[in-house]
Design an enzyme around this catalytic site. Structure first.
Site, PDB file in Angstrom:
ATOM      1  N   GLU A 206      26.687 -23.206  -0.245  1.00 29.35           N
ATOM      2  CA  GLU A 206      26.660 -23.437  -1.692  1.00 29.35           C
ATOM      3  C   GLU A 206      26.093 -24.824  -2.008  1.00 29.35           C
ATOM      4  O   GLU A 206      25.850 -25.642  -1.121  1.00 29.35           O
ATOM      5  CB  GLU A 206      28.071 -23.257  -2.258  1.00 29.35           C
ATOM      6  CG  GLU A 206      28.534 -21.822  -2.087  1.00 29.35           C
ATOM      7  CD  GLU A 206      29.841 -21.496  -2.772  1.00 29.35           C
ATOM      8  OE1 GLU A 206      30.584 -22.413  -3.169  1.00 29.35           O
ATOM      9  OE2 GLU A 206      30.114 -20.286  -2.918  1.00 29.35           O
TER      10      GLU A 206
ATOM     11  N   CYS B 113      22.880 -17.307   0.048  1.00 23.34           N
ATOM     12  CA  CYS B 113      23.837 -16.281   0.482  1.00 23.34           C
ATOM     13  C   CYS B 113      23.802 -16.117   2.006  1.00 23.34           C
ATOM     14  O   CYS B 113      22.809 -16.468   2.661  1.00 23.34           O
ATOM     15  CB  CYS B 113      23.495 -14.928  -0.149  1.00 23.34           C
ATOM     16  SG  CYS B 113      23.892 -14.809  -1.889  1.00 23.34           S
TER      17      CYS B 113
ATOM     18  N   GLU C 287      23.485 -13.427   3.798  1.00 21.76           N
ATOM     19  CA  GLU C 287      22.432 -12.520   4.274  1.00 21.76           C
ATOM     20  C   GLU C 287      21.094 -13.243   4.329  1.00 21.76           C
ATOM     21  O   GLU C 287      20.307 -13.087   5.272  1.00 21.76           O
ATOM     22  CB  GLU C 287      22.314 -11.299   3.346  1.00 21.76           C
ATOM     23  CG  GLU C 287      23.569 -10.436   3.278  1.00 21.76           C
ATOM     24  CD  GLU C 287      24.544 -10.855   2.162  1.00 21.76           C
ATOM     25  OE1 GLU C 287      24.665 -12.069   1.888  1.00 21.76           O
ATOM     26  OE2 GLU C 287      25.180  -9.959   1.589  1.00 21.76           O
TER      27      GLU C 287
ATOM     28  N   CYS D  45      24.449  -8.857  -2.860  1.00 21.20           N
ATOM     29  CA  CYS D  45      23.906  -9.022  -4.218  1.00 21.20           C
ATOM     30  C   CYS D  45      22.472  -8.493  -4.276  1.00 21.20           C
ATOM     31  O   CYS D  45      21.843  -8.212  -3.249  1.00 21.20           O
ATOM     32  CB  CYS D  45      23.980 -10.490  -4.637  1.00 21.20           C
ATOM     33  SG  CYS D  45      22.736 -11.544  -3.879  1.00 21.20           S
TER      34      CYS D  45
ATOM     35  N   CYS E  75      19.882 -10.435  -2.232  1.00 31.04           N
ATOM     36  CA  CYS E  75      20.000 -10.192  -0.784  1.00 31.04           C
ATOM     37  C   CYS E  75      19.449  -8.828  -0.397  1.00 31.04           C
ATOM     38  O   CYS E  75      18.876  -8.669   0.681  1.00 31.04           O
ATOM     39  CB  CYS E  75      21.456 -10.320  -0.352  1.00 31.04           C
ATOM     40  SG  CYS E  75      21.993 -12.037  -0.313  1.00 31.04           S
TER      41      CYS E  75
END
Ligand code: THU
Length: 147
Positions: free
Chosen positions: A56, A65, A67, A100, A103
Site C-alpha cells: 500500500e 495488489c 496479484e 479486483c 487484477c
C-alpha cells in the site's frame, strides 16, 4: 500411489501448496491503511512458483495488489513469455475476497483459456474458476505481437 487428479489437471497437493504459499507471502504484505493483507501465488507452466503481496501507499491509489505484485515479479524473474497455469489468492482476514477488476486484467495478460484461479469465498470455502471466466471481455490490443 498416484494422487487423485483434479479437473484442472492439478493434484490436490499442488493446489494446497499454492494456497499455503499465498498465505505465507500475505504475512509480508505492507497494508498499514486497510489492514487487509493479501497474498498471491502463481504456478507457471514451466513449474516455477512466484508469489506476491499487496504493497500500500499513503497516496492510496498507488497501492499495488498482491496479484499484480506476483505478476511483476514473475516477469522480472522469467521474462515476458511466462504463462500462468494456476493462481491462488489468500488473505489473512479470514474473509471472502475476489480479485479486483484491475487484477483480472493483469492476470489475463499472462493466462491461457485454461488458467485456474482459487480464492476465498464465504464460510471458509474456496472458489475455483478460470481467469477467462472472471474476465470474459478483457481489453486486448491488436498490435501487441512484437514480443
Ligand atoms: N487487494 C489485493 O491485493 N488484491 C485484490 O484483488 C483486491 C485488493 C488489496 C489492495 C489493498 O491493499 C487491500 O487489498 C484493500 O483493498
Amino acid at each position: 500411489m498416484s494422487a487423485i487428479s483434479h479437473p484442472s489437471g492439478l493434484t490436490p497437493t499442488q493446489i494446497e501448496d499454492l494456497q499455503q504459499r499465498a498465505i505465507a507471502v500475505a504475512q509480508n504484505a505492507y497494508a498499514p491503511y486497510s489492514h487487509f493483507r493479501v497474498g498471491a501465488a502463481l504456478l507457471l507452466e514451466d513449474g516455477n512458483v512466484v508469489t506476491g503481496c499487496n504493497v500500500e501507499n499513503a497516496s492510496y491509489r498507488l497501492t499495488t495488489c498482491a496479484e499484480q505484485s506476483a505478476v511483476a515479479t514473475a516477469v522480472g524473474l522469467y521474462g515476458p513469455h511466462i504463462r500462468i497455469r494456476a493462481i491462488a489468492v489468500a488473505n489473512l482476514n479470514n474473509t471472502a475476497s475476489q480479485p479486483c477488476g484491475a487484477c483480472r486484467q493483469t492476470l489475463h495478460e499472462f493466462s491461457t483459456p485454461d488458467t485456474r484461479i482459487f480464492f476465498p469465498a464465504e464460510d471458509d470455502t474456496v472458489v475455483e474458476t478460470t481467469v477467462a471466466d472472471l474476465l470474459p471481455a478483457a481489453f486486448l490490443l491488436s498490435n501487441n505481437s512484437d514480443q
